[in-house]
Design a protein around this motif. Sequence first.
Motif, PDB file in Angstrom:
ATOM      1  N   PHE A 236      -8.518  -2.357  -6.638  1.00 47.58           N
ATOM      2  CA  PHE A 236      -9.231  -1.153  -7.061  1.00 47.58           C
ATOM      3  C   PHE A 236     -10.294  -0.771  -6.044  1.00 47.58           C
ATOM      4  N   ALA A 237     -10.918  -1.787  -5.423  1.00 46.50           N
ATOM      5  CA  ALA A 237     -11.901  -1.513  -4.366  1.00 46.50           C
ATOM      6  C   ALA A 237     -11.234  -0.800  -3.196  1.00 46.50           C
ATOM      7  N   ALA A 238      -9.969  -1.158  -2.896  1.00 38.32           N
ATOM      8  CA  ALA A 238      -9.233  -0.490  -1.824  1.00 38.32           C
ATOM      9  C   ALA A 238      -8.965   0.969  -2.185  1.00 38.32           C
ATOM     10  N   VAL A 239      -8.666   1.223  -3.471  1.00 33.84           N
ATOM     11  CA  VAL A 239      -8.467   2.596  -3.938  1.00 33.84           C
ATOM     12  C   VAL A 239      -9.758   3.399  -3.766  1.00 33.84           C
ATOM     13  N   GLU A 240     -10.874   2.812  -4.185  1.00 35.83           N
ATOM     14  CA  GLU A 240     -12.164   3.501  -4.055  1.00 35.83           C
ATOM     15  C   GLU A 240     -12.504   3.761  -2.600  1.00 35.83           C
ATOM     16  N   MET A 241     -12.204   2.797  -1.732  1.00 35.80           N
ATOM     17  CA  MET A 241     -12.513   2.962  -0.312  1.00 35.80           C
ATOM     18  C   MET A 241     -11.691   4.091   0.295  1.00 35.80           C
ATOM     19  N   ALA A 242     -10.406   4.156  -0.100  1.00 35.40           N
ATOM     20  CA  ALA A 242      -9.546   5.217   0.416  1.00 35.40           C
ATOM     21  C   ALA A 242     -10.069   6.594   0.006  1.00 35.40           C
ATOM     22  N   LEU A 243     -10.509   6.720  -1.233  1.00 33.58           N
ATOM     23  CA  LEU A 243     -11.055   7.995  -1.707  1.00 33.58           C
ATOM     24  C   LEU A 243     -12.404   8.289  -1.061  1.00 33.58           C
ATOM     25  N   SER A 244     -13.217   7.242  -0.876  1.00 32.37           N
ATOM     26  CA  SER A 244     -14.546   7.417  -0.283  1.00 32.37           C
ATOM     27  C   SER A 244     -14.448   7.949   1.142  1.00 32.37           C
ATOM     28  N   SER A 245     -13.395   7.546   1.857  1.00 33.68           N
ATOM     29  CA  SER A 245     -13.219   8.017   3.241  1.00 33.68           C
ATOM     30  C   SER A 245     -13.007   9.526   3.292  1.00 33.68           C
ATOM     31  N   GLU A 246     -12.620  10.103   2.136  1.00 36.90           N
ATOM     32  CA  GLU A 246     -12.433  11.555   2.023  1.00 36.90           C
ATOM     33  C   GLU A 246     -13.594  12.210   1.287  1.00 36.90           C
ATOM     34  N   GLY A 247     -14.626  11.411   1.023  1.00 34.81           N
ATOM     35  CA  GLY A 247     -15.789  11.944   0.321  1.00 34.81           C
ATOM     36  C   GLY A 247     -15.553  12.156  -1.154  1.00 34.81           C
ATOM     37  N   ARG A 248     -14.605  11.413  -1.720  1.00 36.95           N
ATOM     38  CA  ARG A 248     -14.278  11.572  -3.137  1.00 36.95           C
ATOM     39  C   ARG A 248     -14.477  10.265  -3.892  1.00 36.95           C
ATOM     40  N   ARG A 249     -14.446  10.388  -5.234  1.00 33.33           N
ATOM     41  CA  ARG A 249     -14.544   9.244  -6.137  1.00 33.33           C
ATOM     42  C   ARG A 249     -13.300   9.206  -7.023  1.00 33.33           C
ATOM     43  N   PRO A 250     -13.073   8.078  -7.709  1.00 30.38           N
ATOM     44  CA  PRO A 250     -11.894   8.013  -8.586  1.00 30.38           C
ATOM     45  C   PRO A 250     -11.831   9.142  -9.610  1.00 30.38           C
ATOM     46  N   THR A 251     -12.981   9.595 -10.088  1.00 28.53           N
ATOM     47  CA  THR A 251     -12.991  10.676 -11.081  1.00 28.53           C
ATOM     48  C   THR A 251     -12.529  12.002 -10.488  1.00 28.53           C
ATOM     49  N   ASP A 252     -12.480  12.085  -9.155  1.00 31.23           N
ATOM     50  CA  ASP A 252     -12.034  13.322  -8.504  1.00 31.23           C
ATOM     51  C   ASP A 252     -10.529  13.341  -8.287  1.00 31.23           C
ATOM     52  N   ALA A 253      -9.861  12.247  -8.571  1.00 29.54           N
ATOM     53  CA  ALA A 253      -8.425  12.133  -8.312  1.00 29.54           C
ATOM     54  C   ALA A 253      -7.634  12.144  -9.617  1.00 29.54           C
ATOM     55  N   SER A 254      -6.399  12.582  -9.524  1.00 36.45           N
ATOM     56  CA  SER A 254      -5.516  12.561 -10.701  1.00 36.45           C
ATOM     57  C   SER A 254      -4.987  11.152 -10.916  1.00 36.45           C
ATOM     58  N   LEU A 255      -4.448  10.916 -12.093  1.00 39.09           N
ATOM     59  CA  LEU A 255      -3.880   9.601 -12.383  1.00 39.09           C
ATOM     60  C   LEU A 255      -2.721   9.305 -11.434  1.00 39.09           C
ATOM     61  N   GLU A 256      -1.926  10.321 -11.113  1.00 36.81           N
ATOM     62  CA  GLU A 256      -0.795  10.133 -10.211  1.00 36.81           C
ATOM     63  C   GLU A 256      -1.275   9.711  -8.826  1.00 36.81           C
ATOM     64  N   GLU A 257      -2.374  10.332  -8.354  1.00 38.63           N
ATOM     65  CA  GLU A 257      -2.904   9.973  -7.042  1.00 38.63           C
ATOM     66  C   GLU A 257      -3.495   8.566  -7.054  1.00 38.63           C
ATOM     67  N   LEU A 258      -4.191   8.226  -8.120  1.00 36.62           N
ATOM     68  CA  LEU A 258      -4.759   6.885  -8.231  1.00 36.62           C
ATOM     69  C   LEU A 258      -3.649   5.838  -8.223  1.00 36.62           C
ATOM     70  N   ASP A 259      -2.564   6.156  -8.934  1.00 33.67           N
ATOM     71  CA  ASP A 259      -1.452   5.215  -8.989  1.00 33.67           C
ATOM     72  C   ASP A 259      -0.805   5.059  -7.614  1.00 33.67           C
ATOM     73  N   GLN A 260      -0.714   6.157  -6.866  1.00 33.10           N
ATOM     74  CA  GLN A 260      -0.139   6.101  -5.519  1.00 33.10           C
ATOM     75  C   GLN A 260      -1.016   5.259  -4.592  1.00 33.10           C
ATOM     76  N   LEU A 261      -2.329   5.448  -4.668  1.00 31.92           N
ATOM     77  CA  LEU A 261      -3.255   4.665  -3.850  1.00 31.92           C
ATOM     78  C   LEU A 261      -3.204   3.188  -4.238  1.00 31.92           C
ATOM     79  N   TRP A 262      -3.009   2.953  -5.536  1.00 34.66           N
ATOM     80  CA  TRP A 262      -2.902   1.562  -6.022  1.00 34.66           C
ATOM     81  C   TRP A 262      -1.673   0.886  -5.404  1.00 34.66           C
ATOM     82  N   GLU A 263      -0.553   1.599  -5.393  1.00 31.61           N
ATOM     83  CA  GLU A 263       0.662   1.042  -4.811  1.00 31.61           C
ATOM     84  C   GLU A 263       0.496   0.811  -3.314  1.00 31.61           C
ATOM     85  N   GLN A 264      -0.230   1.694  -2.644  1.00 32.45           N
ATOM     86  CA  GLN A 264      -0.495   1.515  -1.218  1.00 32.45           C
ATOM     87  C   GLN A 264      -1.335   0.264  -0.982  1.00 32.45           C
TER      88      GLN A 264
END
Length: 275
Positions: A236-264
Amino acid sequence: MQYQYTLEDLLHLMAQLRNPEGGCPWDLKQTFASIVPSTIEEAYEVAEAIETEDFEHLHEELGDLLFQVIFYSQLGREQCYFDFPRIVDTLVRKLVRRHPHVFPSGELHGENDSSSAGEAEVKQNWEAIKAEERSAKGEAGALAGVTAGLPALTRAAKLQKRASQVGFDWPDINGVLDKIEEEVAELREAVASGDQEHAGEELGDLLFSCVNAARHLKADPEAALRYCNRKFERRFAAVEMALSSEGRRPTDASLEELDQLWEQAKMEEGRELDG
């Protein structure tokens, strides 16, 4: 290596902390009950240091856990229940009694002949001796003496192990896995019925069966879940880091995007392990 302080110094330090004249206000107001949460926390910190192989700090965590025992011994001495020497004496007597293959004379420093007992025999004798001790305390029944205050997963495993020792067990893990599937189906039915209380009960049955699977795999369910927790945190920290690099937080992403980042994150973790 010479160290500055000894166990005697630690006992003296504890007595000073609890000295009504000049002691520590926080330590002075503590009771047996009030430090129990700290004891549990320190034990888990020792477990975490071992599981993460943080051996550089393990001695410090063990010291924190030892301090809990020293604290209890000081409280016991003040209230005339027991003291540290009695704790040690009781422990040594019990360990000598439970290891007749090492101390056949029943004395720590007695004449002891070497024993050729194998591991299976040693375990069998250990359980038999513990059963005798429970009987002497008036604790009847195969499940007697399993502490109610244990974490639920650990207590479930101990209860199942005791039952297994008297023949109440699945012959292999396949029966356990079938039982897990059965419990999942019953949980689905309970959820569909809308009866949350019943669903909670069925969830408990499922967890109990999962603990049974862990026992058949010779895995500690608490350790397995702690490992899973660390894995979840890492991914989950990796998911947050990926979003943070774009200036976003988990609440700014859709469930589908979060799931994709999780798989990555899972794939990246797998590549690191393979590498």
